[in-house]
Design an enzyme around this catalytic site. Structure first.
Site, PDB file in Angstrom:
ATOM      1  N   PHE A 379       0.795  -1.237   0.000  1.00 14.89           N
ATOM      2  CA  PHE A 379       0.000   0.000   0.000  1.00 14.89           C
ATOM      3  C   PHE A 379       0.830   1.291   0.000  1.00 14.89           C
ATOM      4  CE2 PHE A 379      -2.167  -3.193   2.845  1.00 14.89           C
ATOM      5  CZ  PHE A 379      -2.837  -3.814   1.791  1.00 14.89           C
ATOM      6  N   CYS A 380       1.941   1.291  -0.697  1.00 14.21           N
ATOM      7  CA  CYS A 380       2.803   2.496  -0.768  1.00 14.21           C
ATOM      8  C   CYS A 380       3.152   3.021   0.625  1.00 14.21           C
ATOM      9  CB  CYS A 380       2.155   3.617  -1.583  1.00 14.21           C
ATOM     10  SG  CYS A 380       1.892   3.173  -3.284  1.00 14.21           S
ATOM     11  N   ALA A 381       3.252   2.100   1.575  1.00 11.66           N
ATOM     12  CA  ALA A 381       3.677   2.474   2.933  1.00 11.66           C
ATOM     13  C   ALA A 381       4.521   1.304   3.435  1.00 11.66           C
ATOM     14  CB  ALA A 381       2.468   2.714   3.823  1.00 11.66           C
TER      15      ALA A 381
END
Ligand code: PMP
Length: 460
Positions: A379-381
């Protein structure tokens, strides 16, 4: 045999109707050949357009014209509409006198703009739990960044910031923090962090990409310096976003992009160069032809949410969150990822892993066998998800490779389910029933890796 039950709690009494969104009647094919209504449970990536936004845009479309650069009637009308859209965002965010609204492409663009605009030598503070859009622009712009370790409570977050700022008392400083996590949905203590930052003379920008669609935001009350959000997560998917807040650093900075619209006068010099006088105000950072449809769509969404009433929207969403968390808690194979503990307040975003399942496989089966759209991955984290999964190293996992099958073994990625103002209760219930069935009976189809995606194997 699994210890899960097929029980579905009765629908909460008095649950308000969802707001009408596009796509509510769309049917998608299952791998079996049947068709079912699509359950869009990936609002955190991009939310469907509110019907109201679509209708407002359609009503305006015939009158579409250039903005700030045309003498004709439609150009004037479009210019007015664009500037009125700024005012609608000002009202929506409850901005202070003198604050600016800059229209951007999305949150990523807004934060990169701010990173390019802060005074030279600014030190930036960001928790390592941030989305990459909040984590990376600062370093990319050549600023020095202090990454703060993942806190496990609101109090720990505030204390960590307090200590970090006390260690770095000089010069311009900026905290970038999320309003609500795109991974866990958990709310961050924005007011307390802002109070702490301001006590040390630092400023605060809030990444409200996941907060704005779910919560009333008052910049005046929170006292934050800037807010960034995206139209496509706020039911207005027409390519615009917002950076709003203090004018001083933005007016003092070089324009984000050089070009028409940002320049007030350009004059040829004796020596052959050109001298430019740049605009102040939002135009300074909006070079090029503005995205009037995108801005108008955001304004329409702001009005629609405000008119629907935040109290009613919040109450409805909280009932769905409760339904979801209680339903998942009854499935022992499911582990919900939380940074601040199981009881912490969240918006309609939740990530989890399922014991014995590869998350990509599980998500693919939800889509192919149930018509339910969620997201799997990091999730781009990446730093946050790795922390929550309990491992230092994670790599995209192989679809079909069973992992992790033993209690205590760590997963390599997670599944995220997210919803909002347009989600009917039925979608949450269908999702819970599908999770129970997959956990109990397994997938009915076989899956394979295709170009990095896990897909149902339809080859014969
Ligand atoms: N911040 C958060 C918390 C997000 O969830 C996202 C999108 N997933 C972004 C920033 C980036 O938003 P965009 O892709 O619209 O620029």
């Amino acid at each position: 045999m699994s210890s899960t039950t097929a029980f579905t709690a009765p629908a909460p009494v008095g649950l308000a109707e969802p707001l009408p969104v596009l796509g509510a009647e769309v049917e998608v094919p299952l791998v079996s050949g049947e068709k079912v209504g699509y359950a869009a449970l990936d609002y955190a990536a991009s939310a469907p357009a509110l019907r109201r936004v679509w209708e407002d845009v359609a009503a305006y479309a015939p009158y579409y014209g250039s903005v700030h650069r045309g003498a004709g009637y439609l150009s004037q009308l479009s210019t007015d509409l664009y500037e009125q859209s700024r005012q609608a965002v000002t009202d929506f965010l409850d901005l202070r006198e003198g604050d600016q609204v800059v229209f951007t492409r999305a949150t990523t663009d807004s934060l990169n703009l701010l990173a390019a605009a802060v005074p030279a030598g600014t030190r930036v503070f960001a928790f390592e739990t941030e989305h990459h859009a909040s984590l990376l622009p600062w370093q990319h712009a050549g600023l020095s960044v202090s990454y703060l370790r993942a806190p496990r409570s609101h109090a720990e977050a505030v204390a960590a910031l307090d200590a970090a700022l006390a260690d770095c008392p000089q010069g311009p400083r900026l905290l970038c923090v999320t309003g609500a996590s795109n991974v866990t949905g958990e709310l961050w203590p924005i007011a307390e962090l802002t109070e702490t930052a301001h006590r040390h003379g630092a400023r605060v920008v809030v990444d409200a990409a996941q907060l704005a669609p779910h919560h009333r935001i008052s910049v005046r009350e929170l006292d934050v310096d800037w807010i960034a959000f995206s139209g496509h997560k706020l039911y207005a998917p027409f390519g615009a976003g917002v950076l709003a807040g203090r004018a001083d650093w933005l007016d003092a900075a070089e324009p984000y992009l050089a070009g028409g619209g940002a320049s007030r006068t350009v004059a040829r010099q004796e020596d052959g160069s050109v001298a430019v006088e740049w605009h102040r105000g939002p135009a300074r950072h909006e070079a090029g032809s503005p995205n009037v449809i995108g801005a108008y769509a955001i304004a329409s969404a702001c009005r629609a949410l405000t008119e629907a009433g935040w109290e009613a929207l919040r109450e409805r969403e909280e009932r769905l969150v409760e339904r979801l968390t209680e339903g998942l808690a009854a499935i022992p194979e499911v582990r919900v990822l939380n940074l601040f503990g199981a009881g912490s307040a969240r918006v309609g975003v939740l990530s989890f892993v399922v014991r014995g399942w590869n998350s990509s496989h599980f998500s693919a089966a939800l889509s192919a066998e149930y018509g339910i759209g969620v997201r799997d991955g990091l999730f781009c984290a990446h730093p946050l998800v790795r922390t929550l999964l309990g491992g230092e190293e994670a790599a995209p996992s192989e679809c079909g490779a069973p992992e992790p099958s033993l209690p205590g073994e760590r997963s390599l990625n997670a599944i995220r389910v997210s919803f909002g103002a347009g989600t009917p209760l039925e979608h949450v219930d269908r999702f819970l029933a599908a999770v129970r069935e997959l956990v109990t009976d397994g997938a009915r189809w076989s899956y394979r890796n295709e170009g990095g995606r896990c897909v149902a194997d339809t080859r014969r």
